[in-house]
Scaffold this motif. Structure first.
Motif, short mmCIF file in Angstrom:
data_model
loop_
_atom_site.label_atom_id
_atom_site.label_comp_id
_atom_site.label_asym_id
_atom_site.label_seq_id
_atom_site.Cartn_x
_atom_site.Cartn_y
_atom_site.Cartn_z
N TYR A 125 -11.69 -4.14 4.93
CA TYR A 125 -10.43 -4.46 4.24
C TYR A 125 -9.22 -4.47 5.16
O TYR A 125 -8.08 -4.43 4.70
N VAL A 134 -1.53 -4.18 6.62
CA VAL A 134 -1.75 -4.00 5.18
C VAL A 134 -3.22 -4.22 4.89
O VAL A 134 -3.84 -5.17 5.38
N SER A 135 -3.81 -3.33 4.07
CA SER A 135 -5.23 -3.46 3.74
C SER A 135 -5.39 -4.23 2.44
O SER A 135 -4.47 -4.34 1.63
N GLU A 137 -7.17 -3.40 -0.08
CA GLU A 137 -7.14 -2.48 -1.22
C GLU A 137 -5.71 -2.30 -1.74
O GLU A 137 -5.50 -2.10 -2.94
N ASN A 138 -4.75 -2.34 -0.82
CA ASN A 138 -3.35 -2.20 -1.23
C ASN A 138 -2.74 -3.51 -1.73
O ASN A 138 -1.63 -3.50 -2.26
N ARG A 139 -3.51 -4.57 -1.52
CA ARG A 139 -2.95 -5.89 -1.89
C ARG A 139 -3.42 -6.34 -3.27
O ARG A 139 -2.64 -6.91 -4.04
N GLU A 142 -9.11 -3.17 -6.89
CA GLU A 142 -10.46 -3.01 -6.37
C GLU A 142 -11.47 -3.81 -7.20
O GLU A 142 -12.47 -4.30 -6.67
N GLN A 163 2.05 -8.40 -7.27
CA GLN A 163 3.34 -8.20 -6.62
C GLN A 163 4.29 -9.42 -6.74
O GLN A 163 5.46 -9.32 -6.39
#
Length: 593
Positions: A125, A134-135, A137-139, A142, A163
């Motif tokens: 990721y 930025v990974s 998972e943060n984008r 899951e 976002q």
């Protein structure tokens, strides 16, 4: 009942009978055509709506296919395949190599429509480009990553970016082709929301009442929609294939679901648009019925006129007799009974016209008798001898002005009292000379209160007219005009050619007190009845002039035209033809001799 009886005519009976037949026929045909064609139009409208939904879904599939093709090209790019294989082998990708990957991705973005950006992630990721830490998972959630893993290399479509609500996300599971398609990373594509607009804005502006549509993701979120603002998307998705009502207007809801994304396409069509053809059909039937009815009325009118015209012509001729117009009816009819009635009426008209002619001749004789009776009231020989003696006596004493007055009086009496039968018709010149003698005598009597003048074209002086028509009008102008005003007055006698070809106009004008409109009307009515006197018992009255004009020239309307204005005077006008009965005065005298 009387009014109903007046409407019960032959023409109305024909109208009513034909109209009943027309209404029954047109109503039956119109109902049958409307029922059959409306079913066809309704089925055609439903097929059209379904076809629109299929076309819109096809357009969506094309848009999705373009994104799928682009992401497949990026995932299979040799540089990306090589660097991801290097990452799998445990050799970290250098920063320069990540820059190279980003440049390759920017090339694809430049030639793509609707793509905001492309992002590449490793299997753990980590982001390879853009160049930040930025990974994945943060984008994205899951759950989306797991769905992308289950896609086995296919492009998996999701909804809006958590976002950025104006962006739609799709993720492709990247595999290495030369290593048995082993999992090597993730390619995330961000697509502009406007990319999925399936309608043409210009076409929508031209057809505002046609279909509107909306695209919804798997969770029911609105990706694209041109629905009215008051439409509830949830209610619409729950009633696919049914009719819903929004603010009093009914809509038909049609749904299609994309196999690739699971998204739903909903089309909202106003019911009145779907049935617009039926409204047009109804209008066409009504207009056709109205036109047919109008044509039928025209034909019925023509037919009824052909049947009733001979009868109406005969009735019209009979009614004309009430107004003194007795004319034979020249029209004939092929119907024996109507033709017999027409012949009988014509015979009656001929008989009545003969009687009217006899009465007319009697009126003329009576008028001539009255005139001769007036002329016979004075012994002409005694009068002329007396005036002759007056003239010589005055001439010897030098009273020339009085002597000329006596001459004028002698000429005036000779003109009036002459008993010969051949002087009934004179010329305008004779009448003007007689009026001049009368004016001279009145001028002497009234001293400086009377001024006068006579104006006449030379061509008018030889025109024939009945005797003693002008002098009574001059006498009337003096008695009721000049003598009724304070101070001196003027009398104008004028003879000229009329604006009507072949006629001469004679006018007598005074500047007396005049009359208002009501007085003029009363005078005309009295003249018609013969009650107005033109002098104080010694002259021929103005009503006699009016009657003689109508008798001699066979006038149906008034012979004298009286024009007067209060405070400005009065003008009396009459017009006579230049030739009467085809004879001049000289020829008329010859015939009488």
């Amino acid at each position: 009942m009387k009014k109903l009886g007046q409407l019960n005519t032959l023409r109305n009976q024909i109208f009513i009978g034909f109209m009943l037949v027309m209404v029954i026929v047109l109503a039956s045909v119109g109902y049958f055509v409307y029922d059959q064609v409306s079913v066809l139009l309704r089925n055609s409208a439903e097929k059209h709506i379904q076809q629109t939904a299929v076309q819109a879904m096809g357009k969506l599939d094309v848009l999705l296919g373009q994104i799928d093709t682009l992401t497949a090209q990026v995932a299979t790019n040799p540089s990306i395949q090589r660097l991801l294989a290097q990452e799998i082998d445990g050799k970290p990708i250098r920063f320069e190599e990540r820059q190279s990957l980003q440049q390759d991705a920017r090339k694809y973005e430049a030639y793509a429509t609707g793509i905001r950006s492309l992002e590449m992630y490793t299997t753990d990721y980590r982001r390879l480009f853009p160049l930040d830490d930025v990974s994945l998972e943060n984008r994205v959630p899951e759950e989306w990553i797991k769905r992308a893993d289950s896609g086995k290399g296919r492009l998996v479509w999701f909804g809006f970016d958590p976002q950025d609500p104006d962006v739609v996300i799709a993720i492709r599971h990247v595999r290495l082709m030369d290593r048995s398609f082993v999992h090597a990373g993730y390619l995330v594509v961000y697509i502009e929301k406007s990319y999925f607009e399936l309608t043409d804005n210009e076409a929508d502006n031209e057809n505002e009442t046609r279909e509107t549509m909306g695209l919804f993701d798997g969770t029911g979120q609105n990706i694209f929609s041109d629905f009215p603002a008051d439409v509830d998307a949830g209610m619409m998705l729950d009633h696919g294939g049914e009719t819903i009502t929004v603010e009093g207007e009914s809509y038909i809801v049609i749904q299609q679901q994309s196999k690739e994304t699971g998204w739903k396409l909903a089309i909202l069509t106003p019911v009145n648009y779907a049935t617009a053809g039926i409204s047009v059909l109804r209008t066409a039937i009504i207009v056709s019925g109205a036109v047919g009815g109008l044509l039928f009325l025209v034909l019925t009118f023509i037919l009824s006129t052909m049947i009733t015209r001979p009868i109406l012509n005969l009735i019209k001729a009979m009614r004309g007799a009430r107004f003194g117009t007795l004319k034979a009816n020249p029209n004939t009819s092929s119907t024996m009974e109507i033709n017999e009635l027409n012949n009988t009426y014509n015979q009656m008209v001929d008989s009545l016209n003969e009687l009217i002619e006899v009465v007319y001749q009697k009126e003329i004789i009576q008028s001539r008798t009255e005139l001769k009776a007036l002329q016979s009231q004075i012994n002409p020989h005694f009068l002329f001898n007396t005036l002759e003696a007056f003239y010589w006596e005055l001439d010897e004493k030098g009273e020339e002005e009085l002597a000329q007055i006596v001459v004028a009086m002698s000429g005036l009496f000779r003109y009036v009292i002459n008993r010969t039968d051949d002087d009934e018709w004179v010329t305008i010149g004779d009448e003007l000379d007689h009026a001049e003698r009368y004016l001279k005598i009145m001028e002497m009597r009234m001293v400086d209160r009377l001024s006068w003048r006579i104006e006449a074209d030379d061509d008018c002086r030889s025109i024939p007219l009945p005797k003693l028509l002008i002098q009574p009008l001059v006498e009337n102008a003096i008695l009721h005009g000049v003598e009724q005003r304070i101070g001196p007055g003027t009398v104008l006698l004028h003879a000229e050619s009329s604006s009507r070809s072949g006629y001469t106009r004679i006018m007598v004008t005074d500047d007396g007190p005049g009359m208002d409109t009501n007085t003029v009307r009363a005078l005309q009515a009295s003249m018609k009845e013969g009650h107005v006197s033109g002098s104080k018992g010694t002259g021929v009255g103005i009503s006699n002039v009016e009657r003689r004009l109508r008798l001699y020239y066979q006038l149906e309307s008034s012979g004298l035209d009286i024009q007067s204005e209060l405070g400005k005077g009065t003008t009396i006008i009459f017009e006579i033809p230049n030739r009467f009965g085809g004879h001049t005065k000289r020829e008329n005298n010859t015939n009488r001799g």
